[in-house]
Enzyme design. Structure first.
Site, mmCIF file in Angstrom:
data_model
loop_
_atom_site.group_PDB
_atom_site.id
_atom_site.type_symbol
_atom_site.label_atom_id
_atom_site.label_comp_id
_atom_site.label_asym_id
_atom_site.label_seq_id
_atom_site.Cartn_x
_atom_site.Cartn_y
_atom_site.Cartn_z
ATOM 1 N N PHE A 104 -0.278 4.580 18.973
ATOM 2 C CA PHE A 104 0.671 4.147 17.956
ATOM 3 C C PHE A 104 1.995 3.781 18.612
ATOM 4 O O PHE A 104 2.934 3.467 18.060
ATOM 5 C CB PHE A 104 0.866 5.252 16.898
ATOM 6 C CG PHE A 104 -0.451 5.738 16.317
ATOM 7 C CD1 PHE A 104 -1.456 4.826 16.042
ATOM 8 C CD2 PHE A 104 -0.680 7.059 16.070
ATOM 9 C CE1 PHE A 104 -2.674 5.254 15.536
ATOM 10 C CE2 PHE A 104 -1.890 7.505 15.548
ATOM 11 C CZ PHE A 104 -2.894 6.603 15.291
ATOM 12 N N SER A 163 5.056 3.970 6.469
ATOM 13 C CA SER A 163 4.670 5.026 7.408
ATOM 14 C C SER A 163 3.226 4.820 7.871
ATOM 15 O O SER A 163 2.915 4.967 9.057
ATOM 16 C CB SER A 163 4.824 6.384 6.724
ATOM 17 O OG SER A 163 4.301 7.383 7.532
ATOM 18 N N TRP A 204 3.162 1.906 10.224
ATOM 19 C CA TRP A 204 3.766 2.266 11.508
ATOM 20 C C TRP A 204 2.675 2.768 12.468
ATOM 21 O O TRP A 204 2.732 2.525 13.672
ATOM 22 C CB TRP A 204 4.822 3.356 11.284
ATOM 23 C CG TRP A 204 5.433 3.890 12.555
ATOM 24 C CD1 TRP A 204 6.550 3.433 13.191
ATOM 25 C CD2 TRP A 204 4.953 4.986 13.355
ATOM 26 N NE1 TRP A 204 6.796 4.165 14.318
ATOM 27 C CE2 TRP A 204 5.838 5.126 14.454
ATOM 28 C CE3 TRP A 204 3.873 5.864 13.259
ATOM 29 C CZ2 TRP A 204 5.672 6.102 15.432
ATOM 30 C CZ3 TRP A 204 3.703 6.832 14.236
ATOM 31 C CH2 TRP A 204 4.596 6.951 15.302
ATOM 32 N N HIS A 205 1.679 3.466 11.900
ATOM 33 C CA HIS A 205 0.645 4.062 12.751
ATOM 34 C C HIS A 205 -0.251 3.033 13.419
ATOM 35 O O HIS A 205 -0.793 3.285 14.485
ATOM 36 C CB HIS A 205 -0.221 5.042 11.950
ATOM 37 C CG HIS A 205 0.459 6.337 11.727
ATOM 38 N ND1 HIS A 205 1.335 6.540 10.690
ATOM 39 C CD2 HIS A 205 0.436 7.509 12.429
ATOM 40 C CE1 HIS A 205 1.800 7.778 10.747
ATOM 41 N NE2 HIS A 205 1.276 8.382 11.787
ATOM 42 N N GLY A 206 -0.407 1.902 12.800
ATOM 43 C CA GLY A 206 -1.253 0.909 13.460
ATOM 44 C C GLY A 206 -1.504 -0.303 12.608
ATOM 45 O O GLY A 206 -1.314 -0.280 11.385
#
Lengths: 345, 483
Positions: free
Chosen positions: B483, B322, B325-327
């Protein structure tokens, strides 16, 4: 659905109304600090001004009220109300204020010939970039787009751009904060001493200690060839034969309407063409002046008639004259003015 | 195009009128309009990346159709892998290519090998993480035979590109969202009014809260060594509200706009800062992503069905993925890891599903024990946000070490921004947000329940609108767009 749309429209109309209130309580020039300073000076002092010069820095740094008055055998009668970087639509606002408000006692007004266009490249999110973009300015832009000889896609793009700008104006985006600050007295008008001492004129003296001016001057001196380009461009623009097709009818109508409105208030209005502007500007406005009565415009921009005004000696930078150059310009303006005055008689 | 722009204020009514007045006769027309409008909406940002959305839509539509007629299990698996590979491949290339090259380079440099690997100047397409996950959910669900493959390309393309949630979610599940594109829409007055309220509240959170916190946060994070502990703590708190206002504001606008077109998007935020523990926080923050990972990663990994060690492993995987996933930055991975660590005690104690009920259900104010839990959870969250906001791990460590350094208290630098509202006004707006959302904590959004008195209601709308316009400056992008 009808009920929903009705509620939304009514609410938006109410909101729009509320948002216009601060603007209605403020003077029309509220978004330009320098205009505020000059008008504030005119409001607060007792004066005998009856001749006004309106325009951008080309007027502000170029026309010396004192010299004009001396030549006219008068004293403290003329005032330079120009502001650097003012757009043609802003100047028209100032013109309308001077015409419509008898407190200013205007008898003669000289205004840099307007293009009626929103300047390209100006930050259209800043207060100064949009505060004057009212319904009048918006419809003028729509007329400009309609009269432009360009394809439909470009017209739609321009139309969209100007509609967005107008919506920003209506919704007071980026404007409301400044308006409210001024309304509650949080942002008083500046006090610029030169307004009083020079009657609004801002001299550009060589040897000035102002770092910004030194930088501007040095930048110009590095490459002075721009002066030749401007001289050549102006010469060509004034020698060019313009066809009727090139004339934007609604621009001429606007100019004529301004002359008429001024005349109704016993004010003589003169459109000025000043030296050292880009050739495109002269091409844009000169053809429209040719359709007007000759007595309503003064052209001191023609390098054939006024070669001195394009000389390096009198140039502070590519677009502005030195203090000495300004004296020559003011004399030239005065000479043209006397001719036009004769013509009017 | 972004929601907080005048262009959108012009775009939305045009699409609304066309949708309900011109295309109202058929669902195909309505879907076609939504596709065109969504592509214009996305193309205004960068039309070159429209190809990517169209490619993704064509690929998953075709694979979905093939999956529905393919009887062979192996071939079906192959089709699923193809979809996952291509979708994640695109995401990986645009988002993580340079990260992996840089990380690999750093790794071999630490071993002592000099290298000069090439990286690419890649622009990250806005919203790629969101629509990739949405299309993936479709193929996985079709593969699992949980939904029928779509036979209506208009409906499917509109589902992938639906403009209100295209660039920053909520990440919709095909099972719930796709069927909405099969039925002709009927205008619903109550839903539309509620949509408008939610849009208004979303703008308040984005423009008044997030955009006003941003300059202070930027200044404090720019050089954390300059400030005392309270200022640094304030910086972390302001960032917590900035990111909440920004992202949940976007979501509110998206859900509200969708309601105007008769669509129901899933809830993405449920007042996360009123959570009493981290587990509850993650049930309330970015719900669509958390539940996506839960359904498509956590459960397939075994979830909590195996041993405690296996559950802990799965929890860590979920949080780290997770974060990633953001960056493409180690800071996000640490942020994810830190949240997993926070989560661990309640998981071991078996209390991670303790707070499933409503906060202060029967009282106006929370009892002291609840307030204490809320504040503790919020503080922990703020500390984790420092990693999220920092530009690098070392930046975050500098921030944290100064925050906990007792000598920092003597630093007298204050946060002052010329031409900007004062910090006390920003804090007042945050207080308004907290009070309104606390009062509405049983509702779906901050303006769901309004006073019965019509004049009072319109007075509130007017005040909110004027406050938003007053603070509206140049259209600022939403944080989650990156993102």
């Amino acid at each position: 659905m009808k009920r929903f749309l009705l509620y939304i429209i009514l609410f938006l109309a109410f909101l729009l109304f509320i948002l216009q209130i601060p603007g209605l309580l403020l003077p029309e020039y509220w978004g330009n600090d320098r205009f505020r300073a000059k008008f504030s000076y005119l409001d607060k002092t007792t004066h005998n001004y009856s001749t006004y010069f309106i325009g951008s820095s080309r007027v502000g740094n170029g026309i010396i009220p004192e010299v004009f008055d001396r030549l006219n055998n008068k004293k403290n009668q003329s005032f330079n109300i120009s502001v650097p970087g003012s757009s043609s639509l802003e100047n028209l606002r100032v013109l309308k204020i001077l015409i419509n408000n008898s407190d200013f006692n205007a008898k003669e007004i000289f205004i840099e010939c307007p293009t009626f266009a929103v300047p390209e490249g100006r930050n259209r999110n800043s207060v100064r970039g949009i505060y004057y973009y009212d319904s009048y300015a918006f419809f003028i832009q729509l007329k400009n787009i309609y009269s432009k000889k360009t394809n439909v896609i470009n017209k739609i793009n321009s139309g969209f751009e100007y509609t967005i700008l107008y919506l920003k104006y209506l919704l007071k985006i980026n404007l409301l904060q400044t308006q409210i600050k001024q309304l509650i007295g949080f942002s008083p008008a500046q006090n610029i001493p030169s307004i009083k001492t020079n009657h609004g004129y801002a001299p550009l003296k060589i040897g000035s200690q102002n770092p910004k001016l030194i930088k501007r001057r040095n930048q110009f001196l590095k490459n002075t060839s721009i002066l030749n380009i401007r001289r050549k461009g102006a010469k060509e623009a004034f020698q060019k034969e313009y066809s009727y097709d090139e004339i934007v009818n609604h621009h001429v109508d606007e100019l004529k309407q301004l002359i008429k409105t001024a005349k109704n208030k016993n004010i003589d209005l003169y459109f000025m063409l000043l030296p050292k502007a880009p050739a495109s500007y002269y091409e844009d406005v000169y053809k429209h002046l040719l359709v007007l009565p000759e007595s309503n415009y003064v052209n001191v921009a023609n390098p054939i008639k006024y070669p001195n005004l394009y000389q390096l000696e009198y140039s502070f930078d590519r677009a502005h004259l030195t203090f000495e150059g300004s004296k020559i310009l003011t004399k030239a303006l005065y000479n043209e003015y006397t001719i036009k005055k004769e013509l009017k008689r | 195009m972004i929601f907080n722009s005048i262009e959108f204020l012009l775009f939305l009514p045009i699409v609304f009128i066309l949708f309900w007045f011109v295309c109202a006769k058929s669902i195909k027309l309505q879907n076609a309009l939504l596709i065109v409008a969504s592509y214009i909406f996305y193309g205004c940002w960068d039309w070159r990346f429209l190809g990517l959305i169209i490619f993704s839509s064509v690929l998953d539509y075709t694979i979905g159709r093939q999956l529905s007629i393919e009887p062979s299990i192996n071939k079906r698996k192959l089709l699923l892998y193809l979809s996952v590979l291509v979708n994640l491949g695109c995401l990986g290339f645009f988002k993580y290519f340079n990260f992996f090259i840089d990380s690999f380079e750093q790794l071999i440099t630490t071993v002592g090998i000099e290298t000069n690997l090439w990286t690419l100047q890649i622009i990250l397409p806005v919203g790629i993480s969101f629509y990739t996950f949405q299309t993936l959910s479709y193929t996985i669900d079709v593969y699992k035979k949980e939904i029928e493959a779509s036979t209506d390309p208009f409906a499917f393309f509109a589902y992938v590109a639906f403009f209100p949630q295209l660039v920053a979610g909520p990440i919709e599940r095909a099972k719930q969202f796709l069927p909405q594109f099969y039925t002709k829409k009927k205008f619903n007055y109550t839903e539309s009014i509620d949509g408008c309220r939610q849009i208004l509240w979303g703008f308040f959170k984005k423009i008044v809260i997030a955009d006003n916190c941003a300059p202070f946060v930027d200044q404090i994070f720019a050089d954390p060594t300059q400030y005392s502990n309270p200022v640094l703590f304030l910086g972390a708190v302001l960032f917590a509200f900035q990111i909440y206002g920004d992202f949940s504001g976007y979501t509110d606008i998206a859900i509200g706009v969708a309601k105007l077109f008769g669509f129901k998007l899933m809830r993405n935020f449920a007042y996360p800062y009123f959570s009493r523990d981290i587990a509850e926080f993650w049930r309330r923050w970015h719900i669509s992503l958390s539940s996506w990972f839960k359904d498509y990663l956590y459960f397939p990994l075994g979830g909590s069905r195996g041993s405690l060690q296996k559950t802990i492993r799965n929890v860590f995987i979920i949080f780290l993925v997770s974060g990633f996933w953001h960056g493409a930055n180690w800071t996000f991975i640490v942020w994810g890891g830190l949240n997993a660590l926070y989560f661990l005690p309640s998981l071991i104690a078996g209390s991670n599903r303790k707070n499933l009920d409503m906060i202060s259900k029967d009282s106006i104010l929370p009892p002291f024990s609840e307030l204490y839990s809320i504040l503790t959870t919020f503080t922990l969250t703020c500390l984790a946000w420092i990693f999220f906001r920092a530009e690098s791990i070392s930046h975050a460590i500098t921030y944290l070490s100064n925050l906990f350094n007792p000598y920092s208290i003597h630093k007298t630098n204050t946060v002052h921004l010329s031409n900007h509202i004062s910090i006390s006004i920003v804090c007042s707006f945050i207080m308004v947000l907290i009070i309104v959302e606390w009062a509405q904590r049983r509702r779906l959004h901050g303006l769901e329940r309004m006073p019965q008195n019509q004049w009072l209601r319109y007075f509130i709308y007017t005040i909110l609108s004027i406050t938003i316009i007053y603070h509206f400056s140049d259209a600022t992008e939403f944080i989650y767009f990156q993102f």
